[in-house]
Design an enzyme around this catalytic site. Structure first.
Site, PDB file in Angstrom:
ATOM      1  N   ARG A  96      -0.845   3.842  74.363  1.00  0.00           N
ATOM      2  CA  ARG A  96      -2.013   3.022  74.021  1.00  0.00           C
ATOM      3  C   ARG A  96      -1.655   1.936  73.012  1.00  0.00           C
ATOM      4  O   ARG A  96      -2.262   0.864  73.007  1.00  0.00           O
ATOM      5  CB  ARG A  96      -3.160   3.892  73.511  1.00  0.00           C
ATOM      6  N   HIS A 127      -6.199   7.686  76.842  1.00  0.00           N
ATOM      7  CA  HIS A 127      -6.481   9.123  76.725  1.00  0.00           C
ATOM      8  C   HIS A 127      -6.640   9.782  78.105  1.00  0.00           C
ATOM      9  O   HIS A 127      -7.528  10.612  78.317  1.00  0.00           O
ATOM     10  CB  HIS A 127      -7.738   9.362  75.880  1.00  0.00           C
ATOM     11  N   SER A 143      -9.000   3.720  68.755  1.00  0.00           N
ATOM     12  CA  SER A 143      -8.349   4.540  69.777  1.00  0.00           C
ATOM     13  C   SER A 143      -7.633   3.693  70.820  1.00  0.00           C
ATOM     14  O   SER A 143      -6.605   4.094  71.363  1.00  0.00           O
ATOM     15  CB  SER A 143      -9.378   5.437  70.467  1.00  0.00           C
ATOM     16  N   ASP A 188      -9.213  17.608  72.564  1.00  0.00           N
ATOM     17  CA  ASP A 188     -10.597  17.241  72.894  1.00  0.00           C
ATOM     18  C   ASP A 188     -11.141  18.032  74.088  1.00  0.00           C
ATOM     19  O   ASP A 188     -12.346  18.061  74.314  1.00  0.00           O
ATOM     20  CB  ASP A 188     -10.704  15.745  73.189  1.00  0.00           C
ATOM     21  N   GLU A 217     -21.027   2.178  78.284  1.00  0.00           N
ATOM     22  CA  GLU A 217     -19.924   1.801  79.155  1.00  0.00           C
ATOM     23  C   GLU A 217     -20.376   1.065  80.418  1.00  0.00           C
ATOM     24  O   GLU A 217     -19.707   0.129  80.877  1.00  0.00           O
ATOM     25  CB  GLU A 217     -19.113   3.047  79.539  1.00  0.00           C
ATOM     26  N   ARG A 222      -2.692   9.119  75.209  1.00  0.00           N
ATOM     27  CA  ARG A 222      -2.917   9.285  73.776  1.00  0.00           C
ATOM     28  C   ARG A 222      -1.663   9.661  72.984  1.00  0.00           C
ATOM     29  O   ARG A 222      -1.440   9.123  71.898  1.00  0.00           O
ATOM     30  CB  ARG A 222      -3.990  10.352  73.549  1.00  0.00           C
ATOM     31  N   PHE A 240     -14.433   7.883  80.496  1.00  0.00           N
ATOM     32  CA  PHE A 240     -15.593   7.001  80.404  1.00  0.00           C
ATOM     33  C   PHE A 240     -15.381   5.704  81.182  1.00  0.00           C
ATOM     34  O   PHE A 240     -16.343   5.010  81.512  1.00  0.00           O
ATOM     35  CB  PHE A 240     -15.896   6.681  78.937  1.00  0.00           C
TER      36      PHE A 240
END
Length: 315
Positions: free
Chosen positions: A12, A111, A39, A119, A60, A169, A85
């Protein structure tokens, strides 16, 4: 091993570095984020071009609609949020407002996969490649390290049409040379071999190189191909390899249903039936744990690649 690494970085951050470079290189590039600036590593783009950044908040679907609208004006929108998302939450908007009308929108998804880690299953999307590759006209890219993610980010700005760019991530080895060209739709032969072809994407590229190096010590010669573009698939590089080896192992951080392995199997069924083993998540959701623990449990690490190679050689 031909490819080694001296540092680890998250993919990322490669996206963030590429986007920041585009702030200077291309005045038509705009960025949108759904409340995950840190993020997605978008801070440097905002510093350089604050007037070209849009914070949509946790909305989103609205972000995708805004991006589609901006593309009509000649802008090149890059949207940023987690892969979960970026796809399942907004699939209708992507299908109707972006893919159907072939809008020049770059959907950038961090991610992805199990290595999101702690998560847990609700955020560990393992079906996104399948969802996105089924959309007509959608280019699907899944990068393997920091350098390749940065190069891909720069490349998709010059590509006309919708793109899904998938990255992760955790920190992973940086092993692709910084100056290696990134060509959409063209795989990279990383290592030549004669016994079996390993075709990998994303974080599984490094795991496959590690597996191939260990298997070489056991007298097994593996050809390793990095398929960063899942759609359009580089059929030529795969067919050329399996003509030589006659066996193939696909490796990915995704459900085996709908992923890279399925695309390869379909192509081979049509053009050159070949024995294949899959290294992928076996049609299940993940759970909360460290990336390394999850890769081991769900059999998508270097040991899983080695086992798949041995299985196919013993058939």
């Amino acid at each position: 091993m031909k490819y080694t690494y001296t540092e680890k970085k998250d993919t990322r951050s490669g996206f963030g570095a590429g986007l920041a470079e585009l702030a200077d290189k291309n005045p038509n590039v705009v960025a949108l984020c759904a409340d995950l600036i840190g993020s997605l590593k978008m801070e440097k783009f905002i510093e350089k071009a604050p007037e070209r950044f849009f914070q949509t908040g946790i909305a989103e679907a609205n972000m995708i609609g805004l991006a589609a609208g901006l593309s009509i004006t000649g802008k090149i929108p890059f949207t940023g949020t987690f892969a979960n998302f970026s796809t399942s939450r907004v699939y209708d908007q992507i299908r109707q407002s972006v893919a159907y009308s072939n809008k020049n929108v770059k959907i950038c998804a961090s991610h992805a996969g199990l290595t999101l880690g702690e998560d847990g299953a609700t955020h560990q999307v393992l079906e996104d490649i399948g969802m996105m590759k089924m959309l007509p006209g959608m280019t699907v890219i899944n990068t393997c390290d920091y350098n390749q993610t940065k190069a891909a980010t720069l490349a998709i700005a010059d590509h006309e049409g919708p793109v899904y760019l998938r990255f992760g991530r955790p920190v992973v080895p940086v092993f692709i040379p910084e100056d290696m060209p990134f060509e959409i739709g063209k795989g990279i032969l990383l290592q030549e071999g004669t016994d079996v072809t390993i075709v990998a994407t994303g974080h599984l590229v490094w795991e496959s190189l590690v597996a191939a190096d260990e298997l070489e010590k056991e007298g097994i010669s593996c050809e390793v191909i990095n398929i960063h573009t899942i759609k359009p698939l580089d059929e030529e590089i795969i067919l050329k390899s399996v003509e030589k080896t006659g066996k193939i192992v696909s490796a990915e951080e995704h459900n085996y249903i709908g992923g890279l392995g399925e695309s390869i199997a379909g192509m081979l069924a049509r053009k050159r039936p070949t024995r294949q083993e899959f290294v992928a998540v076996n049609d299940t959701f993940g759970e909360s744990a460290t990336p390394a623990e999850l890769m081991k449990k769900y059999k998508i690490d270097s040991e899983a690649v080695k086992e798949a190679v041995k299985r196919i050689l013993n058939k």
